[in-house]
Design an enzyme around this catalytic site. Structure first.
Site, PDB file in Angstrom:
ATOM      1  N   HIS A 101       1.418 -40.230 -39.705  1.00  9.37           N
ATOM      2  CA  HIS A 101       2.632 -39.901 -38.943  1.00  9.37           C
ATOM      3  C   HIS A 101       3.670 -39.386 -39.931  1.00  9.37           C
ATOM      4  O   HIS A 101       3.753 -39.865 -41.057  1.00  9.37           O
ATOM      5  CB  HIS A 101       3.164 -41.167 -38.257  1.00  9.37           C
ATOM      6  CG  HIS A 101       4.551 -41.021 -37.723  1.00  9.37           C
ATOM      7  ND1 HIS A 101       4.805 -40.569 -36.460  1.00  9.37           N
ATOM      8  CD2 HIS A 101       5.764 -41.251 -38.294  1.00  9.37           C
ATOM      9  CE1 HIS A 101       6.123 -40.526 -36.271  1.00  9.37           C
ATOM     10  NE2 HIS A 101       6.717 -40.935 -37.370  1.00  9.37           N
ATOM     11  N   GLU A 142      13.207 -44.351 -38.008  1.00  9.00           N
ATOM     12  CA  GLU A 142      11.863 -44.863 -38.264  1.00  9.00           C
ATOM     13  C   GLU A 142      11.797 -45.671 -39.560  1.00  9.00           C
ATOM     14  O   GLU A 142      11.107 -46.693 -39.623  1.00  9.00           O
ATOM     15  CB  GLU A 142      10.869 -43.704 -38.288  1.00  9.00           C
ATOM     16  CG  GLU A 142      10.714 -43.057 -36.934  1.00  9.00           C
ATOM     17  CD  GLU A 142       9.944 -41.754 -36.926  1.00  9.00           C
ATOM     18  OE1 GLU A 142       9.694 -41.255 -35.817  1.00  9.00           O
ATOM     19  OE2 GLU A 142       9.593 -41.240 -38.012  1.00  9.00           O
TER      20      GLU A 142
END
Length: 139
Positions: A117, A128
């Site tokens: 990712h 994130e």
């Protein structure tokens, strides 16, 4: 806007297949500095929250199931223009469309099991990173 940090996660397929070291080597060889790093296991609640942006998409349930099937390696990376440069390094979501030499071309199995990712914006990189690491873990 250029940033100096981005977030990445080696997904369960990349960890299961033993590619963690090779992926991290490729990242550092491409000029990224690892600011934070940990191997962890996402719970169903973690994956649902992390991927909540996709909650209305038909693949959401499969994505949550996939991301919780085994450990992941989360990392915060630093480099000038980190988000854009890392997106280039990982390649297209579908490894069949990824450029030669990219992480997904080298290590991904499919569009669903694409090894890694990478944050898609400066804002998401910050969100994130904070999801997986406290400020005192990033240095």
């Amino acid at each position: 806007m250029a940033t100096n940090r981005t977030f990445t996660m080696i997904k369960p397929d990349g960890v299961e297949d033993g590619h963690t070291g090779a992926i991290l080597d490729k990242i550092t060889a491409s000029g990224f500095r690892i600011v934070a790093l940990k191997k962890t296991q996402m719970t169903v609640a973690d994956a649902q929250e992390f991927y909540s942006v996709h909650s209305e998409r038909p693949f959401y349930g499969e994505l949550v199931e996939f991301m919780t099937r085994g450990p992941v390696v989360a990392a915060v990376l630093e480099k000038e223009n980190a988000v854009a440069d890392f997106r280039t390094l990982i390649g297209a979501t579908n490894p069949a469309d990824a450029a030669d030499g990219t992480i997904r071309k080298m290590f991904a199995k499919s569009m669903g099991e694409n090894a890694v990712h990478g944050s898609d914006s400066d804002e998401n990189a910050a969100i994130e990173s904070a999801f997986h690491f406290s400020a005192r873990e990033m240095f």
